[in-house]
Write an enzyme that holds these catalytic residues in place. Sequence first.
Site, short mmCIF file in Angstrom:
data_model
loop_
_atom_site.label_atom_id
_atom_site.label_comp_id
_atom_site.label_asym_id
_atom_site.label_seq_id
_atom_site.Cartn_x
_atom_site.Cartn_y
_atom_site.Cartn_z
N ARG A 24 8.50 1.54 2.91
CA ARG A 24 8.33 0.40 2.00
C ARG A 24 7.44 -0.69 2.60
NH1 ARG A 24 12.25 -0.81 -2.12
NH2 ARG A 24 12.93 1.18 -2.95
N ARG A 28 7.28 -6.31 -1.96
CA ARG A 28 7.40 -7.72 -2.35
C ARG A 28 7.42 -8.72 -1.21
NH1 ARG A 28 12.08 -6.64 -6.61
NH2 ARG A 28 12.58 -5.28 -4.87
N ARG A 37 1.18 -7.49 -8.29
CA ARG A 37 2.32 -7.16 -9.17
C ARG A 37 2.36 -8.08 -10.39
NH1 ARG A 37 5.44 -6.15 -12.28
NH2 ARG A 37 7.62 -5.52 -12.18
N ASP A 74 6.86 5.82 -6.59
CA ASP A 74 8.32 5.71 -6.50
C ASP A 74 8.94 7.09 -6.63
OD1 ASP A 74 10.41 3.39 -6.44
OD2 ASP A 74 11.25 4.92 -7.75
N TYR A 150 20.50 9.34 -9.36
CA TYR A 150 19.97 8.37 -10.32
C TYR A 150 20.01 8.93 -11.75
CZ TYR A 150 18.41 5.29 -6.58
OH TYR A 150 18.38 4.43 -5.53
O1 CP3 Z 1 7.16 2.84 1.10
C1 CP3 Z 1 6.23 2.40 0.40
O2 CP3 Z 1 5.62 1.33 0.65
C2 CP3 Z 1 5.75 3.22 -0.78
C3 CP3 Z 1 6.35 2.95 -2.02
C4 CP3 Z 1 7.81 3.27 -2.32
C5 CP3 Z 1 8.54 2.53 -3.29
N1 CP3 Z 1 9.75 3.13 -3.47
C6 CP3 Z 1 8.01 1.33 -3.96
C7 CP3 Z 1 8.93 0.45 -4.74
C8 CP3 Z 1 8.67 4.29 -1.86
C9 CP3 Z 1 8.43 5.32 -0.76
C10 CP3 Z 1 9.88 4.19 -2.62
C11 CP3 Z 1 11.00 5.14 -2.45
C12 CP3 Z 1 12.24 4.91 -3.18
N2 CP3 Z 1 12.42 4.37 -4.43
C13 CP3 Z 1 13.52 5.31 -2.69
C14 CP3 Z 1 13.76 6.04 -1.39
C15 CP3 Z 1 13.83 5.12 -0.23
C16 CP3 Z 1 15.04 4.22 -0.22
O3 CP3 Z 1 14.84 3.01 -0.36
O4 CP3 Z 1 16.17 4.73 -0.06
C17 CP3 Z 1 14.48 4.95 -3.67
C18 CP3 Z 1 15.97 5.16 -3.58
C19 CP3 Z 1 13.77 4.38 -4.77
C20 CP3 Z 1 14.33 3.92 -6.08
C21 CP3 Z 1 13.98 2.51 -6.34
N3 CP3 Z 1 12.72 2.06 -6.74
C22 CP3 Z 1 14.81 1.39 -6.22
C23 CP3 Z 1 16.27 1.44 -5.80
C24 CP3 Z 1 14.05 0.27 -6.58
C25 CP3 Z 1 14.48 -1.17 -6.68
C26 CP3 Z 1 14.51 -1.73 -5.32
C27 CP3 Z 1 14.34 -3.23 -5.34
O5 CP3 Z 1 14.13 -3.70 -4.22
O6 CP3 Z 1 14.43 -3.85 -6.39
C28 CP3 Z 1 12.73 0.70 -6.85
C29 CP3 Z 1 11.56 -0.15 -7.23
C30 CP3 Z 1 10.49 -0.23 -6.19
N4 CP3 Z 1 9.92 0.86 -5.61
C31 CP3 Z 1 9.87 -1.42 -5.69
C32 CP3 Z 1 8.88 -0.99 -4.78
C33 CP3 Z 1 7.92 -1.85 -4.01
C34 CP3 Z 1 10.19 -2.85 -6.12
C35 CP3 Z 1 9.75 -3.08 -7.56
C36 CP3 Z 1 8.83 -4.24 -7.81
O7 CP3 Z 1 7.92 -4.56 -7.03
O8 CP3 Z 1 8.99 -4.87 -8.88
#
Ligand code: CP3
Length: 350
Positions: A24, A28, A37, A74, A150
């Site tokens: 990640r 943000r 964004r 994602d 999910y």
């Molecule tokens: O790592 C990176 O920089 C690449 C991008 C990436 C994202 N999600 C971007 C993202 C990767 C590799 C993921 C993986 C992901 N997504 C996982 C596996 C890793 C982990 O955290 O366990 C999971 C479970 C998800 C599902 C997911 N997507 C969730 C739970 C959320 C919300 C999290 C939050 O902080 O609100 C997302 C959205 C998401 N995916 C964001 C980002 C940057 C935030 C959304 C936004 O910017 O509005």
Amino acid sequence: MSGGKFLDTLAGTRFPTPPIWLMRQAGRYLPEYRAVRATTRSFFDLAYTPDKAVEVTLQPIKRFGLDAAIIFSDILVIPDALGQKVWFEVGEGPKLEALTDPAQFGQLSRARLAEHLAPVYQAIKATRAALPKETALLGFAGAPFTLACYMIEGGSSRDFAKVKLWAYRHPDSFGLLIDLLVEAIVDHLANQVEAGADAVQLFDSWAGILPEEQLFGWSLEPMVRIAHGLRARHPKVPIIAFPRAVGPAMLMYRRPDAFSALSIDTGLGAHWAAKELQPHICLQGNLDPLMLVAGGAALEREATRILDKLGHGSFVFNLGHGVLQQTPPDHVAQLVEIVRNWTPSTSSVT
Ligand code: CP3
């Protein structure tokens, strides 16, 4: 031929200091990410707009000079591509129209996956072209069990009771969903490699909620099948497995036939991992993301402790989970400095 420090490390070369990237790393906590964004309506609009996805993928590379980029996307693009409704609610995380009956599996289809995810592949191609040669580009996917969590819960959950009860009561129909996901994930990973991803990571973020027997059947075994399926198409591509929070059951993921490296979460002791896992397989991890929020002397001490334990073997520096939103970007710069300036002290080799 050099594939850069990250790929060479996965291939077994040792360097005086390990390569570093962060799960990640685009997100943000970066003001430049928030600016991009703000130009899109939804999170998926950002992930599916190649120019913007490329830009945010490159942001942490430009700022910190990390050894690997991970494509901005994602894990939930797969249920989305299979035809399940997925959306993101501000402040609440992901939402899905939950699967409640195996009859609904029939409506999920792999037929349009490549077409639906074409913007991701375009972004990978353009990112690879824009990245310095020595910086690796990672593709990724969620592992079948975490995606099933999910898809059946309809979002995140406190206890994941729905998905676990389904798997325990109806293993045959749960197995059908896992099989569909295995095939979809192999397709998605192979497409990412064909677009230019140099390596891939499988995120099994919720593996740790399963008892050992089910962990074998619903997490490890499908991930091994994916690894073998991907290798049948791309024999050389490195695969990193991240089964999060599985504790000492990590021993069963020590499968060099399937995985090039294991990403270890914060709960695993670096000393234990160095002794039990690292002689068999390259490791990645395991700094607590909150240490990166803390910064300063605490970060320096803990990062150095991990380096002293794991830096002598095959190792990629990373966090035990993703970068948190409240992380000051300067602390990431501090961490990169610590890792690049680490000098192994022979006394710490045990
Ligand atoms: O790592 C990176 O920089 C690449 C991008 C990436 C994202 N999600 C971007 C993202 C990767 C590799 C993921 C993986 C992901 N997504 C996982 C596996 C890793 C982990 O955290 O366990 C999971 C479970 C998800 C599902 C997911 N997507 C969730 C739970 C959320 C919300 C999290 C939050 O902080 O609100 C997302 C959205 C998401 N995916 C964001 C980002 C940057 C935030 C959304 C936004 O910017 O509005």
